[in-house]
Design an enzyme around this catalytic site. Sequence first.
Site, PDB file in Angstrom:
ATOM      1  N   CYS A  41      -2.693   3.300   0.148  1.00 39.32           N
ATOM      2  CA  CYS A  41      -4.121   3.643   0.033  1.00 39.32           C
ATOM      3  C   CYS A  41      -4.736   3.834   1.417  1.00 39.32           C
ATOM      4  O   CYS A  41      -4.855   2.889   2.192  1.00 39.32           O
ATOM      5  CB  CYS A  41      -4.812   2.536  -0.762  1.00 39.32           C
ATOM      6  SG  CYS A  41      -6.592   2.405  -0.532  1.00 39.32           S
TER       7      CYS A  41
ATOM      8  N   CYS B   3      -7.857   1.835   2.291  1.00 40.46           N
ATOM      9  CA  CYS B   3      -7.490   0.416   2.463  1.00 40.46           C
ATOM     10  C   CYS B   3      -6.984   0.175   3.876  1.00 40.46           C
ATOM     11  O   CYS B   3      -7.364  -0.802   4.529  1.00 40.46           O
ATOM     12  CB  CYS B   3      -6.395   0.009   1.484  1.00 40.46           C
ATOM     13  SG  CYS B   3      -6.849   0.161  -0.261  1.00 40.46           S
TER      14      CYS B   3
END
Length: 148
Positions: free
Chosen positions: A76, A79
Amino acid sequence: MRHYLKPMSSHRHIGCAHCGALNRVPAERLGDDPVCGRCQAPLLPGEPVELRDDNFDAVAGKSDLPVLVDFWAPWCGPCRMMAPAFAQAAQQLKGRALLVKVDTDANPALAQRFAIRSIPTLVRLDAGREVKRQAGALPAGQIVAMAR
Ligand SMILES: [Zn+2]
Protein backbone atom coordinates in the site's frame (compact mmCIF):
# COMPACT_ATOMS: atom_id res chain seq x y z
CA MET A 1 -17.19 16.06 57.65
CA ARG A 2 -14.73 15.44 54.86
CA HIS A 3 -14.67 13.07 52.01
CA TYR A 4 -11.28 11.75 51.12
CA LEU A 5 -10.82 10.81 47.52
CA LYS A 6 -9.27 7.47 46.84
CA PRO A 7 -5.80 8.16 45.40
CA MET A 8 -5.45 7.55 41.68
CA SER A 9 -3.49 4.47 40.79
CA SER A 10 0.13 5.53 40.34
CA HIS A 11 0.96 2.56 38.14
CA ARG A 12 0.26 1.73 34.53
CA HIS A 13 -0.05 -1.72 33.07
CA ILE A 14 1.88 -2.23 29.85
CA GLY A 15 1.88 -5.40 27.79
CA CYS A 16 5.23 -6.43 26.33
CA ALA A 17 5.15 -6.57 22.51
CA HIS A 18 8.04 -9.05 22.58
CA CYS A 19 6.89 -11.74 25.07
CA GLY A 20 3.32 -10.73 25.99
CA ALA A 21 4.02 -10.31 29.73
CA LEU A 22 1.92 -7.68 31.50
CA ASN A 23 4.17 -5.24 33.35
CA ARG A 24 3.28 -2.77 36.09
CA VAL A 25 5.21 0.47 35.67
CA PRO A 26 5.14 3.41 38.12
CA ALA A 27 3.55 6.37 36.32
CA GLU A 28 6.53 8.60 37.03
CA ARG A 29 8.87 6.09 35.34
CA LEU A 30 7.01 5.90 32.04
CA GLY A 31 9.49 8.27 30.39
CA ASP A 32 12.56 6.41 31.68
CA ASP A 33 12.69 3.64 29.06
CA PRO A 34 11.03 0.94 31.18
CA VAL A 35 11.90 -2.64 30.20
CA CYS A 36 9.92 -5.86 30.46
CA GLY A 37 10.43 -7.69 33.76
CA ARG A 38 10.40 -11.03 31.96
CA CYS A 39 12.39 -10.54 28.75
CA GLN A 40 14.04 -7.10 29.22
CA ALA A 41 12.69 -5.76 25.93
CA PRO A 42 11.88 -2.02 25.97
CA LEU A 43 8.20 -1.52 26.83
CA LEU A 44 7.86 2.00 25.43
CA PRO A 45 10.55 2.23 22.76
CA GLY A 46 9.40 5.51 21.20
CA GLU A 47 8.97 3.74 17.89
CA PRO A 48 6.08 1.73 16.43
CA VAL A 49 5.87 -1.91 17.49
CA GLU A 50 4.55 -4.65 15.21
CA LEU A 51 1.71 -6.72 16.65
CA ARG A 52 0.13 -9.87 15.27
CA ASP A 53 -3.09 -11.82 15.57
CA ASP A 54 -1.53 -13.91 18.34
CA ASN A 55 -0.16 -11.16 20.60
CA PHE A 56 -2.38 -8.16 19.89
CA ASP A 57 -4.68 -8.60 22.89
CA ALA A 58 -1.86 -9.17 25.36
CA VAL A 59 -0.40 -5.77 24.44
CA ALA A 60 -3.07 -3.51 22.94
CA GLY A 61 -5.93 -4.94 24.99
CA LYS A 62 -4.25 -4.78 28.39
CA SER A 63 -2.11 -1.65 28.34
CA ASP A 64 -3.36 1.34 30.31
CA LEU A 65 -1.87 3.90 27.94
CA PRO A 66 -3.72 5.03 24.82
CA VAL A 67 -2.94 2.68 21.94
CA LEU A 68 -2.85 3.89 18.35
CA VAL A 69 -3.01 1.12 15.76
CA ASP A 70 -1.89 1.66 12.17
CA PHE A 71 -3.54 -0.95 9.95
CA TRP A 72 -1.38 -1.17 6.87
CA ALA A 73 0.07 -3.54 4.25
CA PRO A 74 3.46 -3.63 2.49
CA TRP A 75 1.93 -3.15 -1.00
CA CYS A 76 0.00 0.00 0.00
CA GLY A 77 1.68 3.19 -1.26
CA PRO A 78 -0.12 5.65 1.05
CA CYS A 79 0.73 3.34 4.00
CA ARG A 80 4.43 3.47 3.14
CA MET A 81 4.20 7.23 2.73
CA MET A 82 2.67 7.60 6.18
CA ALA A 83 5.22 5.31 7.89
CA PRO A 84 7.78 8.09 8.63
CA ALA A 85 5.02 10.31 10.09
CA PHE A 86 3.83 7.43 12.26
CA ALA A 87 7.39 6.82 13.48
CA GLN A 88 7.79 10.52 14.20
CA ALA A 89 4.53 10.54 16.18
CA ALA A 90 5.73 7.50 18.15
CA GLN A 91 8.85 9.42 19.12
CA GLN A 92 6.82 12.47 20.20
CA LEU A 93 4.40 10.30 22.21
CA LYS A 94 7.10 8.23 23.89
CA GLY A 95 6.00 7.28 27.42
CA ARG A 96 2.46 8.59 26.84
CA ALA A 97 1.01 6.29 24.20
CA LEU A 98 1.77 3.02 22.46
CA LEU A 99 1.99 3.11 18.67
CA VAL A 100 1.34 -0.18 16.99
CA LYS A 101 1.44 -1.45 13.42
CA VAL A 102 -0.68 -4.33 12.18
CA ASP A 103 0.02 -5.77 8.73
CA THR A 104 -3.50 -6.59 7.50
CA ASP A 105 -2.23 -9.18 4.98
CA ALA A 106 -0.33 -11.15 7.61
CA ASN A 107 -3.03 -10.74 10.28
CA PRO A 108 -6.42 -11.26 8.65
CA ALA A 109 -8.19 -12.00 11.95
CA LEU A 110 -7.43 -8.52 13.29
CA ALA A 111 -8.36 -6.84 10.00
CA GLN A 112 -11.69 -8.66 10.10
CA ARG A 113 -12.34 -8.00 13.79
CA PHE A 114 -11.82 -4.27 13.32
CA ALA A 115 -13.71 -4.33 10.02
CA ILE A 116 -10.86 -2.61 8.16
CA ARG A 117 -12.15 -1.65 4.70
CA SER A 118 -9.32 0.54 3.48
CA ILE A 119 -5.73 1.16 4.49
CA PRO A 120 -4.12 2.96 6.05
CA THR A 121 -6.66 3.14 8.87
CA LEU A 122 -5.74 4.43 12.32
CA VAL A 123 -7.67 3.19 15.33
CA ARG A 124 -7.31 4.58 18.83
CA LEU A 125 -7.96 2.13 21.65
CA ASP A 126 -8.42 2.93 25.33
CA ALA A 127 -8.21 -0.18 27.53
CA GLY A 128 -8.82 -2.27 24.42
CA ARG A 129 -11.95 -0.36 23.36
CA GLU A 130 -12.07 1.60 20.12
CA VAL A 131 -12.70 5.30 20.77
CA LYS A 132 -11.58 6.90 17.48
CA ARG A 133 -10.96 5.89 13.90
CA GLN A 134 -9.53 7.70 10.90
CA ALA A 135 -9.01 6.28 7.40
CA GLY A 136 -6.35 7.66 5.07
CA ALA A 137 -2.77 8.83 5.54
CA LEU A 138 -2.22 11.54 8.16
CA PRO A 139 0.68 13.87 8.94
CA ALA A 140 2.53 13.36 12.23
CA GLY A 141 0.73 16.25 13.97
CA GLN A 142 -2.69 14.73 13.36
CA ILE A 143 -1.47 11.28 14.43
CA VAL A 144 -0.22 12.78 17.70
CA ALA A 145 -3.54 14.60 18.15
CA MET A 146 -5.41 11.31 17.81
CA ALA A 147 -3.53 9.86 20.77
CA ARG A 148 -4.15 12.84 23.04
ZN1 LIG B 1 8.73 -9.10 27.55
